[in-house]
Design a protein around this motif. Structure first.
Motif, mmCIF file in Angstrom:
data_model
loop_
_atom_site.group_PDB
_atom_site.id
_atom_site.type_symbol
_atom_site.label_atom_id
_atom_site.label_comp_id
_atom_site.label_asym_id
_atom_site.label_seq_id
_atom_site.Cartn_x
_atom_site.Cartn_y
_atom_site.Cartn_z
ATOM 1 N N GLN A 1 45.783 97.647 46.723
ATOM 2 C CA GLN A 1 44.911 96.971 45.769
ATOM 3 C C GLN A 1 45.554 95.662 45.306
ATOM 4 O O GLN A 1 46.761 95.479 45.404
ATOM 5 C CB GLN A 1 44.659 97.861 44.543
ATOM 6 C CG GLN A 1 43.848 99.112 44.831
ATOM 7 C CD GLN A 1 42.400 98.800 45.168
ATOM 8 O OE1 GLN A 1 41.816 97.888 44.606
ATOM 9 N NE2 GLN A 1 41.819 99.577 46.061
ATOM 10 N N HIS B 1 34.272 106.640 46.283
ATOM 11 C CA HIS B 1 32.894 106.171 46.150
ATOM 12 C C HIS B 1 32.791 104.650 46.182
ATOM 13 O O HIS B 1 31.776 104.077 45.801
ATOM 14 C CB HIS B 1 32.275 106.736 44.867
ATOM 15 C CG HIS B 1 32.049 108.217 44.921
ATOM 16 N ND1 HIS B 1 33.063 109.128 44.710
ATOM 17 C CD2 HIS B 1 30.932 108.950 45.193
ATOM 18 C CE1 HIS B 1 32.588 110.355 44.825
ATOM 19 N NE2 HIS B 1 31.298 110.278 45.127
ATOM 20 N N HIS B 2 33.874 103.989 46.603
ATOM 21 C CA HIS B 2 33.876 102.540 46.842
ATOM 22 C C HIS B 2 33.420 101.758 45.606
ATOM 23 O O HIS B 2 32.638 100.798 45.712
ATOM 24 C CB HIS B 2 32.988 102.195 48.041
ATOM 25 C CG HIS B 2 33.313 102.981 49.271
ATOM 26 N ND1 HIS B 2 34.453 102.761 50.007
ATOM 27 C CD2 HIS B 2 32.652 104.002 49.877
ATOM 28 C CE1 HIS B 2 34.484 103.597 51.030
ATOM 29 N NE2 HIS B 2 33.417 104.370 50.972
ATOM 30 N N PRO C 1 38.659 96.577 47.801
ATOM 31 C CA PRO C 1 37.228 96.393 47.576
ATOM 32 C C PRO C 1 36.826 94.949 47.703
ATOM 33 O O PRO C 1 37.632 94.042 47.508
ATOM 34 C CB PRO C 1 37.049 96.879 46.123
ATOM 35 C CG PRO C 1 38.366 96.603 45.488
ATOM 36 C CD PRO C 1 39.396 96.827 46.578
ATOM 37 N N ALA D 1 43.245 103.929 51.155
ATOM 38 C CA ALA D 1 42.297 103.071 50.447
ATOM 39 C C ALA D 1 42.195 101.713 51.100
ATOM 40 O O ALA D 1 43.107 101.249 51.776
ATOM 41 C CB ALA D 1 42.728 102.904 48.999
ATOM 42 N N LEU E 1 38.009 105.381 44.458
ATOM 43 C CA LEU E 1 38.230 104.939 45.835
ATOM 44 C C LEU E 1 37.264 105.640 46.792
ATOM 45 O O LEU E 1 36.729 105.016 47.715
ATOM 46 C CB LEU E 1 39.671 105.240 46.244
ATOM 47 C CG LEU E 1 40.763 104.367 45.622
ATOM 48 C CD1 LEU E 1 42.129 104.939 45.919
ATOM 49 C CD2 LEU E 1 40.654 102.935 46.119
#
Length: 353
Positions: free
Chosen positions: A130, A89-90, A180, A177, A87
């Motif tokens: 997520q 470092h994406h 993505p 978070a 999370l």
């Protein structure tokens, strides 16, 4: 070119799942020959684990019924540390949670006590930040992983070489978070699929509708219309005289109980007052967005709180543009959030006492 994906899971209870994912990638003739799978061993140091996570193009998190080993310094499980590193470092993430109602699991691979509570909290947080998916077997997990890798990495051979970005030390917490970005499927693939003629098989298209995907906690109920009366053979009289009249076969008596069971399941719901509805709505509204009306959401929540997953999924599918399969996935996420909320509330009450 071969790219690397990192598979994070507890090593012993999910050993078969990790093995099947590894065997399905990285070699000619496999589903993803352009992908190399990296997974850690129990003796792998934390520094090496986090380095492997940062070096990966995608992160696959698999969660069963075991919380895993705890890092004595951070007091977090190793899989949670790996998750938070991804999370920070994406790194594109794919999260899979074991279906507790469908997946076979040995009792020794099920945590109890404090570990089970920590695992439940982690799953609840994941469902909020997520897009999680559920698997009911190792083969089912492998199929979903390859389908999602197609969305994240593109088709086989589409992986390009990119210049490494400068490393930035960022500490992330799972509660902060952000979902993505997912790479959309190539338009040419969609165009090719839409241009091919489609054959409609009435028999095959109707059959699956009779047995939708079973959601957790859902009882399988046979519709009353599918029950037919038993055939009764009426003997023919040898002579036209002295033949006793034979009455028609009585209707099947089992249809009534099944019908009443189906109706009782359909009506099983927990009536929410407006303040309680607003409370739970605030917990799950991020799952559905503004397109969900309060009336539909209230029906869904009342069914979920009563454990009536079947009716909740059906109501969600009818009230939105979601397919039944996608609706079931969203209901499972809702159940995780509500379970986490109830457990936190119970823990607070115990602390007060």
């Amino acid at each position: 070119m071969t790219t690397t994906i990192f598979v994070s899971s507890t090593p012993f209870d999910l050993a078969l799942h990790r093995k099947k994912i590894t065997e399905s990638c990285g070699a000619p003739g496999t589903a993803r020959p352009d992908v190399a799978v990296v997974a850690t061993l129990p003796e792998t140091s934390i520094e090496n684990r986090l380095h492997l996570v940062r070096s990966a193009k995608a992160f696959i998190g698999i969660f069963g019924m075991v919380f895993g080993d705890i890092d004595p310094v951070s007091k977090k499980s190793l899989v949670q540390l790996e998750l938070e590193e991804a999370l920070a470092h994406h790194i594109p993430m794919l999260i899979y949670i074991m279906d507790e109602d469908e997946h076979w699991v040995l009792p020794k691979h099920v945590d109890i006590g404090a570990s089970a509570h920590q695992l439940s909290e982690l799953k609840g947080l994941l469902s909020q930040v997520q897009d999680v998916r559920f698997f009911d077997s190792a083969d089912n997990l492998v199929a979903k992983v390859h389908n999602d890798l197609f969305r994240v990495l593109g088709p086989v051979g589409a992986i390009s070489v990119s210049k490494p970005e400068p490393k930035v030390e960022v500490k992330a917490d799972i509660k902060q978070a952000v979902r993505p970005e997912v790479k959309p499927v190539e338009k040419s693939v969609e165009k090719q699929a839409s241009s091919e003629p489609k054959k409609v098989d009435v028999a095959s298209s109707v059959a699956p509708m009779a047995s939708p995907t079973k959601a957790p906690g859902t009882a399988t109920v046979t519709p009353a219309t599918a029950i037919s009366a038993p055939e009764v053979a009426i003997p023919k009289a040898k002579e036209p005289v002295a033949a006793e009249p034979v009455s028609a076969a009585p209707p099947a008596t089992s249809a009534a109980p099944v019908s009443s069971l189906a109706s009782s399941l359909a009506s099983k719901r927990y009536a929410l007052t407006q303040p309680r509805f607003e409370f739970f709505k605030d917990k799950v509204k991020h799952l559905f967005g503004p397109y969900m009306s309060d009336a539909v959401l209230k029906d869904v929540l009342e069914y979920v709180l009563a454990g009536n997953t079947m009716s909740a999924s059906s109501t969600l599918s009818r009230g939105t543009s979601l397919s039944l399969e996608d609706a079931i996935e969203e209901i499972r996420k809702t159940e995780l959030i509500i379970l986490d909320t109830v457990q936190r509330h119970a823990a607070q009450n115990n602390d007060v006492k």
